[in-house]
Design a protein around this motif. Structure first.
Motif, PDB file in Angstrom:
ATOM      1  N   GLY A  20       0.828  -1.201   0.000  1.00 31.05           N
ATOM      2  CA  GLY A  20       0.000   0.000   0.000  1.00 31.05           C
ATOM      3  C   GLY A  20       0.860   1.247   0.000  1.00 31.05           C
ATOM      4  N   PRO A  21       0.265   2.393   0.287  1.00 32.14           N
ATOM      5  CA  PRO A  21       1.018   3.654   0.304  1.00 32.14           C
ATOM      6  C   PRO A  21       1.903   3.698   1.553  1.00 32.14           C
ATOM      7  CG  PRO A  21      -1.265   4.042   0.918  1.00 32.14           C
ATOM      8  CD  PRO A  21      -1.161   2.599   0.517  1.00 32.14           C
ATOM      9  N   ILE A  22       3.193   3.449   1.371  1.00 29.75           N
ATOM     10  CA  ILE A  22       4.118   3.266   2.481  1.00 29.75           C
ATOM     11  C   ILE A  22       5.026   4.484   2.631  1.00 29.75           C
ATOM     12  CG2 ILE A  22       5.947   1.795   3.423  1.00 29.75           C
ATOM     13  CD1 ILE A  22       4.859  -0.351   1.339  1.00 29.75           C
ATOM     14  N   SER A  23       5.174   4.939   3.872  1.00 27.28           N
ATOM     15  CA  SER A  23       6.154   5.955   4.224  1.00 27.28           C
ATOM     16  C   SER A  23       7.019   5.335   5.313  1.00 27.28           C
ATOM     17  CB  SER A  23       5.458   7.209   4.736  1.00 27.28           C
ATOM     18  OG  SER A  23       6.416   8.136   5.198  1.00 27.28           O
ATOM     19  N   LEU A  24       8.321   5.214   5.068  1.00 29.57           N
ATOM     20  CA  LEU A  24       9.224   4.578   6.021  1.00 29.57           C
ATOM     21  C   LEU A  24      10.263   5.580   6.480  1.00 29.57           C
ATOM     22  CD1 LEU A  24      10.027   1.926   7.414  1.00 29.57           C
ATOM     23  CD2 LEU A  24      11.422   1.397   5.416  1.00 29.57           C
TER      24      LEU A  24
END
Length: 73
Positions: A20-24
Motif C-alpha cells: 500500500g502507500p508506504i512511508s518509512l
C-alpha cells in the motif's frame, strides 16, 4: 497519502510484508525513497544485511516464529 489502506501480512517464519502507500522513516527522521515500490518486506529475524528490509536470511538461520492474533490475547 492516498486513502488506500496499508496491508501488513505476517509471513510464517519470515518477514512482515507491507503493501500500500508506504512511508518509512528511521529513528533519526530520515525517509527511505520507496518510489515505485507498491510493497516491501521488513525483517523480523534480525539477521538481514539490508535491515530494515528482508534479504531472505531467515531461511539461512532457521528463523522460527509463527504469529497469530489468537496468540496476542
Amino acid at each position: 497519502m492516498a486513502d488506500e489502506a496499508v496491508k501488513i501480512t505476517v509471513r510464517p517464519n519470515g518477514p512482515l510484508r507491507v503493501e500500500g502507500p508506504i512511508s518509512l522513516t528511521d529513528a533519526d527522521g530520515r525517509h527511505w525513497d520507496l518510489t515505485g515500490k507498491p510493497a516491501i518486506s521488513l525483517c523480523r529475524c534480525g539477521a538481514s544485511e539490508k535491515r530494515p528490509f528482508c534479504d531472505g536470511s531467515h531461511n539461512r538461520i532457521g528463523f522460527q516464529c509463527s504469529a497469530s492474533p489468537a496468540l496476542l490475547t
